[in-house]
Write a protein that holds these residues in place. Structure first.
Motif, mmCIF file in Angstrom:
data_model
loop_
_atom_site.group_PDB
_atom_site.id
_atom_site.type_symbol
_atom_site.label_atom_id
_atom_site.label_comp_id
_atom_site.label_asym_id
_atom_site.label_seq_id
_atom_site.Cartn_x
_atom_site.Cartn_y
_atom_site.Cartn_z
ATOM 1 N N THR A 1 0.852 -1.187 0.000
ATOM 2 C CA THR A 1 0.000 0.000 0.000
ATOM 3 C C THR A 1 0.885 1.233 0.000
ATOM 4 O O THR A 1 1.798 1.351 0.822
ATOM 5 N N LEU A 2 0.629 2.154 -0.921
ATOM 6 C CA LEU A 2 1.472 3.333 -1.088
ATOM 7 C C LEU A 2 0.888 4.535 -0.344
ATOM 8 O O LEU A 2 -0.310 4.817 -0.448
ATOM 9 N N TYR A 3 1.761 5.222 0.387
ATOM 10 C CA TYR A 3 1.364 6.398 1.158
ATOM 11 C C TYR A 3 2.257 7.584 0.805
ATOM 12 O O TYR A 3 3.340 7.427 0.248
ATOM 13 N N ALA A 4 1.771 8.776 1.181
ATOM 14 C CA ALA A 4 2.611 9.973 1.183
ATOM 15 C C ALA A 4 3.135 10.148 2.594
ATOM 16 O O ALA A 4 2.484 9.759 3.569
ATOM 17 N N ARG A 5 4.314 10.728 2.721
ATOM 18 C CA ARG A 5 4.944 10.863 4.036
ATOM 19 C C ARG A 5 4.865 12.313 4.507
ATOM 20 O O ARG A 5 5.091 13.247 3.734
ATOM 21 N N SER A 6 4.565 12.490 5.784
ATOM 22 C CA SER A 6 4.526 13.832 6.371
ATOM 23 C C SER A 6 5.901 14.478 6.289
ATOM 24 O O SER A 6 6.925 13.816 6.519
ATOM 25 N N SER A 7 5.924 15.753 5.964
ATOM 26 C CA SER A 7 7.202 16.449 5.800
ATOM 27 C C SER A 7 7.983 16.551 7.104
ATOM 28 O O SER A 7 9.211 16.661 7.095
ATOM 29 N N ASP A 8 7.287 16.516 8.237
ATOM 30 C CA ASP A 8 7.960 16.646 9.531
ATOM 31 C C ASP A 8 8.260 15.298 10.189
ATOM 32 O O ASP A 8 8.683 15.249 11.344
ATOM 33 N N PHE A 9 8.047 14.207 9.444
ATOM 34 C CA PHE A 9 8.285 12.888 10.017
ATOM 35 C C PHE A 9 9.788 12.628 10.123
ATOM 36 O O PHE A 9 10.530 12.769 9.154
ATOM 37 N N LYS A 10 10.222 12.227 11.291
ATOM 38 C CA LYS A 10 11.634 11.931 11.516
ATOM 39 C C LYS A 10 11.866 10.421 11.395
ATOM 40 O O LYS A 10 11.369 9.644 12.204
ATOM 41 N N ILE A 11 12.614 10.045 10.379
ATOM 42 C CA ILE A 11 12.880 8.625 10.146
ATOM 43 C C ILE A 11 13.856 8.105 11.195
ATOM 44 O O ILE A 11 14.927 8.696 11.396
ATOM 45 N N CYS B 1 1.836 6.950 -19.775
ATOM 46 C CA CYS B 1 1.614 7.857 -18.644
ATOM 47 C C CYS B 1 2.285 9.196 -18.860
ATOM 48 O O CYS B 1 2.679 9.862 -17.905
ATOM 49 N N HIS B 2 2.456 9.592 -20.104
ATOM 50 C CA HIS B 2 2.978 10.913 -20.423
ATOM 51 C C HIS B 2 4.327 11.172 -19.771
ATOM 52 O O HIS B 2 4.613 12.256 -19.286
ATOM 53 N N GLY B 3 5.172 10.135 -19.738
ATOM 54 C CA GLY B 3 6.526 10.311 -19.216
ATOM 55 C C GLY B 3 6.644 10.198 -17.720
ATOM 56 O O GLY B 3 7.727 10.361 -17.175
ATOM 57 N N LEU B 4 5.535 9.929 -17.008
ATOM 58 C CA LEU B 4 5.584 9.803 -15.558
ATOM 59 C C LEU B 4 5.522 8.338 -15.166
ATOM 60 O O LEU B 4 4.668 7.586 -15.630
ATOM 61 N N VAL B 5 6.446 7.920 -14.300
ATOM 62 C CA VAL B 5 6.509 6.520 -13.864
ATOM 63 C C VAL B 5 6.400 6.472 -12.343
ATOM 64 O O VAL B 5 7.098 7.209 -11.647
ATOM 65 N N PRO B 6 5.511 5.606 -11.785
ATOM 66 C CA PRO B 6 5.443 5.477 -10.328
ATOM 67 C C PRO B 6 6.737 4.886 -9.774
ATOM 68 O O PRO B 6 7.302 3.964 -10.347
ATOM 69 N N ASN B 7 7.176 5.421 -8.684
ATOM 70 C CA ASN B 7 8.347 4.897 -7.989
ATOM 71 C C ASN B 7 7.905 4.502 -6.591
ATOM 72 O O ASN B 7 7.161 5.226 -5.936
ATOM 73 N N CYS B 8 8.338 3.342 -6.141
ATOM 74 C CA CYS B 8 7.954 2.839 -4.827
ATOM 75 C C CYS B 8 9.191 2.552 -3.998
ATOM 76 O O CYS B 8 10.087 1.835 -4.446
ATOM 77 N N ARG B 9 9.241 3.109 -2.812
ATOM 78 C CA ARG B 9 10.287 2.785 -1.856
ATOM 79 C C ARG B 9 9.633 2.224 -0.606
ATOM 80 O O ARG B 9 8.529 2.614 -0.242
ATOM 81 N N LYS B 10 10.312 1.279 0.020
ATOM 82 C CA LYS B 10 9.843 0.824 1.318
ATOM 83 C C LYS B 10 9.847 2.018 2.268
ATOM 84 O O LYS B 10 10.516 3.027 2.035
ATOM 85 N N TRP B 11 9.076 1.909 3.352
ATOM 86 C CA TRP B 11 8.908 3.065 4.223
ATOM 87 C C TRP B 11 10.247 3.565 4.775
ATOM 88 O O TRP B 11 10.438 4.735 4.986
ATOM 89 N N TYR B 12 11.192 2.638 4.977
ATOM 90 C CA TYR B 12 12.502 3.029 5.500
ATOM 91 C C TYR B 12 13.642 2.743 4.536
ATOM 92 O O TYR B 12 14.700 3.354 4.636
ATOM 93 N N ILE B 13 13.456 1.797 3.594
ATOM 94 C CA ILE B 13 14.553 1.448 2.689
ATOM 95 C C ILE B 13 14.048 1.402 1.260
ATOM 96 O O ILE B 13 12.865 1.322 0.991
ATOM 97 N N PHE B 14 14.983 1.426 0.307
ATOM 98 C CA PHE B 14 14.651 1.448 -1.109
ATOM 99 C C PHE B 14 13.919 0.186 -1.509
ATOM 100 O O PHE B 14 14.266 -0.912 -1.093
ATOM 101 N N CYS B 15 12.879 0.356 -2.350
ATOM 102 C CA CYS B 15 12.140 -0.800 -2.826
ATOM 103 C C CYS B 15 12.401 -1.018 -4.304
ATOM 104 O O CYS B 15 13.313 -1.709 -4.678
ATOM 105 N N ARG B 16 11.641 -0.393 -5.197
ATOM 106 C CA ARG B 16 11.799 -0.597 -6.630
ATOM 107 C C ARG B 16 11.011 0.451 -7.401
ATOM 108 O O ARG B 16 10.175 1.141 -6.838
ATOM 109 N N SER B 17 11.247 0.526 -8.708
ATOM 110 C CA SER B 17 10.478 1.374 -9.593
ATOM 111 C C SER B 17 9.761 0.493 -10.597
ATOM 112 O O SER B 17 10.126 -0.653 -10.821
ATOM 113 N N TYR B 18 8.731 1.066 -11.238
ATOM 114 C CA TYR B 18 7.996 0.290 -12.233
ATOM 115 C C TYR B 18 7.945 1.068 -13.542
ATOM 116 O O TYR B 18 7.863 2.271 -13.559
#
Length: 237
Positions: A177-187, A220-237
């Protein structure tokens, strides 16, 4: 029909639900599939089946003419996948079990409530859901060849979910499940094992621009979804 079929086929929490329906009434509540992490997210809603006035752990999703059944479901969770069936298969099963009269009685006690427009409460740095472009949503297939061995992949892009399955390493498939991350979130650096377990199935989604012509069939008009794990890199499609 679904409650009767699942109670007889799978028992467990579906049997409890059937008993509640026999003694009272049932409610089918429609939720956004992006609020959950089902093995088969379906193409419409996540349907929660529960005793009226209560929440329940029994859910199903629908893709085409096939229903997928779950129990032990929690918000933003996946629960246990039990099996699948078409409407015709369920109807044939109920007739074969001589449960048609019981089905007609139970059908009179079901109310449908639509909560798909409501957003579930998010936490742990999640500020909302990432929306995959409509032209990318649907089922896609690909194949890769490494050291002479071919692996076939299936991708199901929902509104905010990605289901990936292959015929070699992940035959059951995995939903992110893909989410947006809060700008003030401290990893947390580094995250603890408990924190890593908590965010399993979460992905950080965004779109990035690719050079024109890189993907010949890209729509998709040149736009590609990119997915990263919440803390580490995942993959692009």
């Amino acid at each position: 029909m679904i409650t009767l079929y699942c109670a007889d086929r799978f028992g467990g929490e579906w049997s409890n639900l059937l008993q509640a329906g026999q003694n009272g009434s049932l409610t089918i509540t429609l939720h956004k599939t992006s609020d959950y992490e089902f093995k088969q997210p379906g193409s419409g809603y996540a349907y929660e089946a529960a005793a009226s006035g209560q929440t329940g752990p029994t859910y199903y999703t629908l893709s085409g003419s096939t229903f997928y059944f779950y129990q032990g479901v929690k918000v933003a969770g996946s629960g246990s996948f039990l099996g699948q069936a078409t409407k015709q298969e369920m109807a044939d099963y109920i007739v074969k079990k001589y449960q048609l009269a019981e089905f007609k009685q139970l059908a009179k006690k079901v109310e449908i409530v639509d909560k798909s427009g409501q957003t579930q409460r998010l936490s742990d740095g999640r500020s909302g859901y990432f929306t995959i472009p409509a032209e990318m949503q649907g089922t896609w297939y690909s194949a890769s060849n490494y050291d002479g061995e071919t692996t076939h992949f299936k991708y199901v892009f929902g509104q905010s979910t990605i289901f990936i399955q292959d015929d070699k390493y992940d035959t059951n498939g995995t939903t992110t499940t893909l989410y947006a991350r809060s700008s003030d979130f401290k990893i947390p650096l580094p995250p603890t094992e408990k924190q890593m377990d908590q965010v399993k199935g979460w992905g950080l989604g965004h779109l990035y621009q690719v050079p024109a012509g890189r993907f010949k069939l890209h729509e998709c008009h040149g736009l590609v979804p990119n997915c990263r794990k919440w803390y580490i890199f995942c993959r692009s499609y």
